[in-house]
Design a protein around this motif. Structure first.
Motif, mmCIF file in Angstrom:
data_model
loop_
_atom_site.group_PDB
_atom_site.id
_atom_site.type_symbol
_atom_site.label_atom_id
_atom_site.label_comp_id
_atom_site.label_asym_id
_atom_site.label_seq_id
_atom_site.Cartn_x
_atom_site.Cartn_y
_atom_site.Cartn_z
ATOM 1 N N SER B 34 0.809 -9.434 0.200
ATOM 2 C CA SER B 34 0.731 -8.110 0.972
ATOM 3 C C SER B 34 -0.568 -7.667 1.311
ATOM 4 O O SER B 34 -1.732 -8.185 0.890
ATOM 5 C CB SER B 34 1.228 -7.153 -0.035
ATOM 6 N N PHE B 35 -0.688 -6.751 2.405
ATOM 7 C CA PHE B 35 -1.803 -6.104 2.740
ATOM 8 C C PHE B 35 -1.436 -4.681 2.558
ATOM 9 O O PHE B 35 -1.023 -4.118 3.811
ATOM 10 C CB PHE B 35 -2.274 -6.562 4.196
ATOM 11 N N LEU B 36 -1.532 -4.068 1.506
ATOM 12 C CA LEU B 36 -1.056 -2.861 1.040
ATOM 13 C C LEU B 36 -2.151 -1.516 0.931
ATOM 14 O O LEU B 36 -3.055 -1.958 0.292
ATOM 15 C CB LEU B 36 -0.166 -2.885 0.047
ATOM 16 N N ALA B 37 -2.117 -0.702 1.436
ATOM 17 C CA ALA B 37 -2.939 0.506 1.413
ATOM 18 C C ALA B 37 -2.448 1.662 0.504
ATOM 19 O O ALA B 37 -1.370 2.024 0.743
ATOM 20 C CB ALA B 37 -3.318 1.135 2.665
ATOM 21 N N VAL B 207 -8.487 3.080 8.402
ATOM 22 C CA VAL B 207 -8.069 1.991 7.463
ATOM 23 C C VAL B 207 -6.569 1.977 7.194
ATOM 24 O O VAL B 207 -6.175 0.850 7.391
ATOM 25 C CB VAL B 207 -9.011 2.063 6.370
ATOM 26 N N MET B 208 -6.041 3.023 7.150
ATOM 27 C CA MET B 208 -4.575 3.058 6.757
ATOM 28 C C MET B 208 -3.842 2.591 7.999
ATOM 29 O O MET B 208 -2.954 1.923 7.820
ATOM 30 C CB MET B 208 -4.296 4.570 6.639
ATOM 31 N N ASP B 209 -4.399 2.609 9.060
ATOM 32 C CA ASP B 209 -3.708 2.295 10.434
ATOM 33 C C ASP B 209 -3.539 0.789 10.536
ATOM 34 O O ASP B 209 -2.720 0.264 10.848
ATOM 35 C CB ASP B 209 -4.365 2.931 11.579
ATOM 36 N N ARG B 210 -4.495 0.131 9.669
ATOM 37 C CA ARG B 210 -4.536 -1.350 9.685
ATOM 38 C C ARG B 210 -3.782 -1.993 8.506
ATOM 39 O O ARG B 210 -3.610 -3.199 8.561
ATOM 40 C CB ARG B 210 -5.957 -1.660 9.580
#
Lengths: 408, 224
Positions: B34-37, B207-210
């Motif tokens: 995952s790449f989870l924010a 950062v959230m957008d990525r």
């Protein structure tokens, strides 16, 4: 390996603080090393003095004589010369001599003073004792003459000089009072107050005449060729010549040795207080360190370092401070001790005051690996103990609080 | 089928004797890679959630299943072992050890792992520093590096042991916008190359957008 390297590097963060903390410990330990050096030196000089002037390597006496506080002819024995000859042929014996001791009264002009009268064999005494080498005024005793030597402090108390005539009043073995007039040939300074204040030395033949004890003695003193073998040789003499009780110099000096040990413990405790104060400084340094590095401690815990690793990290830092301080103290302390070992410290300012050791003029320190190593290890152990509280706190701190607030 | 690497089940956490309710019933499945924010304002519970997932904090209620194992049944030493082997951390303030070099900082997590010889540690640390673009800077101390470079070292330190997941608490908060973007790009690149899941908290919109998955936390609850 990581912890060793990391703890060593951590010490470089605040170099001044590390140096100051180590130096405080170093000063305390140096004082301990120097004091131990002087105590070792005092012991060594005292033991030498006892052996040279009082106990030899060992002595034989009649049963009860050693235990009795009073010098008495009740413990005299006959055939002393034959026993001395017998001792001389035993293996390990370098020399042996007989002495005859009793009480007496020294009378000079209107003054009189109780003394210990000691007859010494002029032929053999120098092989065992150094009394005849300790003459500081006048000359030595000559066989067949009516001369005497007396202790330096006794001569001063009686205001006597070599060449003065005095009377010695003694009670002979049969019980009669026996006065004899003697010339003071010389004055001895052994450094042992018990001897220098109380003793009058006469040729053995003269003492035997005075006490009416032909071929009598109260003790046989001996010197061995290997000091380490004194107990073994003394035991052997006891087996060979059981009519007398044989004692090693350590047994004869047991009271003094016990007293010296007590003094050593007392001095050690006093000086340890300085080192303990320095160790408190280390404890404070470590507490400051854990507070400054709370976030790092939290990070290490997050990375997977166990509480015991964190504990070890700070204990190692404390130990390093102990090693640095101890190492410098060993060098500094040793230099001072070695200087005083070579040149000594003058005791002139103490005059006739009894400093508790049979030492005169100069006190020499003595460097021993045992004392230096002991102080070094003591320093490291104290540093570890001082760091323990901080290390424990670092290990038990809450990781989340350490990371978030930088506090433990 | 995608496996969950972490399952968060009914998580509650209070502070200050219940006066502060940090988490109020969080349920979340986090798949592998995952790449989870975790987004949300200050005090929304992002850091608390990351700390509990990483076994640094204990929930009042609920549990974390990490690779099929519940953290609930693990004692302090087991949690420490899990962190040392399977979880990497990145912090807002980088938290590098200042008295050792970048290379030694990266080697640090490997030194507590068995089966890592000195040479293997060194090779692994050099390789990961190269991957994060710090080749040639191995022997610099943290104070000799810029903020972005320090965070790269921190990323390398987190990645060097090949963990299953990296938990990053506001990894860009102490960096300017451009450097922050580069750090996020690097994290994503590492995820793609190594397959390590990244879970990071942020309140920075860029950062959230990525992020591939965005979880909004408000007052200890998941909003979306």
């Amino acid at each position: 390996m990581t912890l060793l390297r990391l703890s060593l590097r951590n010490l470089t963060r605040h170099k001044r603080r590390t140096i100051f903390t180590s130096l405080t410990l170093c000063i305390g330990l140096s004082m301990l090393i120097v004091s131990m050096g002087f105590l070792d030196g005092a012991d060594r000089q005292s033991f030498d003095n006892l052996i040279y002037y009082q106990t030899a390597h060992g002595k034989a006496m009649m049963e009860g004589a050693f235990e009795d506080e009073f010098v008495s002819l009740d413990y005299a024995f006959q055939d002393a010369d034959k026993i001395v000859e017998n001792v001389r042929i035993q293996s390990g014996i370098l020399a042996a001599t007989a002495r005859l001791r009793s009480n007496g009264m020294l009378i000079s002009g209107t003054q009189e003073i109780p003394v210990i009268v000691e007859g010494i064999d002029l032929e053999f005494d120098s092989g065992v004792f150094k009394t005849l080498d300790a003459i500081v005024a006048g000359e030595t005793l000559e066989p067949g003459t009516s001369g005497a030597l007396m202790g330096e402090m006794l001569a001063r108390d009686m205001e006597m000089q070599p060449g003065d005539i005095f009377t010695l009043l003694v009670r002979s073995a049969p019980g009669a009072l026996n006065p004899i007039q003697l010339k003071l040939d010389g004055i001895v300074a052994t450094g042992n107050p018990a001897i220098d204040r109380m003793n009058v030395f006469l040729p053995l033949h003269l003492a035997r005449e005075m006490f009416i004890l032909p071929d009598g003695a109260t003790e046989i003193a001996y010197k061995v060729n290997n000091e380490k073998k004194v107990p073994e040789i003394t035991e052997q003499l006891q087996d060979e010549l059981p009519a007398l009780n044989w004692y090693t110099w350590r047994e004869l000096s047991a009271d003094f040795i016990g007293f010296a040990d007590l003094k050593r413990i007392g001095s050690g405790i006093m000086l340890s207080i300085f080192v303990i104060m320095a160790a408190v400084g280390i404890g404070n340094t470590m507490i400051m360190a854990i507070h400054e590095r709370a976030r790092e401690i939290g990070t290490l815990r997050a990375l997977g370092f166990t509480p015991s690793s964190i504990n070890k990290l700070f204990l190692l830092e404390g130990a390093y401070i102990g090693i640095i301080g101890g190492f410098i103290a060993v060098i500094l302390g040793s230099i001072v001790v070695l200087l005083f070992q070579k040149y000594g410290m003058s005791l002139e300012q103490y005059g006739d005051m009894d400093i508790g050791y049979p030492i005169r003029d100069r006190l020499y320190a003595f460097w021993t690996l045992k004392s230096v190593l002991g102080a070094f290890i003591f320093g490291i152990l104290l540093s570890l103990i001082a760091s323990y509280g901080a290390a424990r706190r670092a290990a038990r701190g809450q990781v989340v609080r350490a990371l978030r607030e930088g506090m433990l | 089928m995608v496996n969950n690497i972490i399952e968060v089940k009914g998580l509650y956490k209070d502070y200050s004797q219940g006066r502060v309710k940090a988490l109020r019933g969080i349920n979340l499945d986090i798949p592998e890679k995952s790449f989870l924010a975790l987004a949300g304002p200050s005090g929304s519970g992002k850091t608390t959630l990351l700390n509990i997932i990483g076994g640094l904090d204990i929930p009042d209620k609920g549990e974390i299943i990490f690779e099929t194992r519940s953290l609930k049944n693990m004692d302090e030493l087991a949690l420490t072992k899990l962190r040392s082997e399977r979880i990497g951390f990145i912090f807002q303030q980088f938290n590098l050890i200042p008295v050792i070099t970048a290379l030694e900082n990266v080697e640090l997590p490997l030194e507590i792992l068995p089966d890592y010889s000195k040479q293997r540690r060194r090779d692994a640390a050099k390789d990961i520093l190269k991957r994060v673009g710090l080749e040639g800077m191995e022997n610099r101390f943290p104070t000799q590096l810029s903020g972005g470079q320090q965070q790269r070292v921190a990323i390398a330190r987190a990645l060097v042991k090949n963990p299953a997941v990296i938990l990053a608490d506001e990894p860009t908060a102490n960096l300017d916008g451009e450097t922050g973007n580069k750090v996020v790009d690097l994290m994503k690149k590492m995820r793609d190359e190594l397959g390590t899941a990244f879970i990071f908290s942020t309140h920075d919109q860029r950062v959230m957008d990525r992020a591939e998955v965005l979880v909004h936390l408000v007052d200890g609850r998941i909003q979306s």
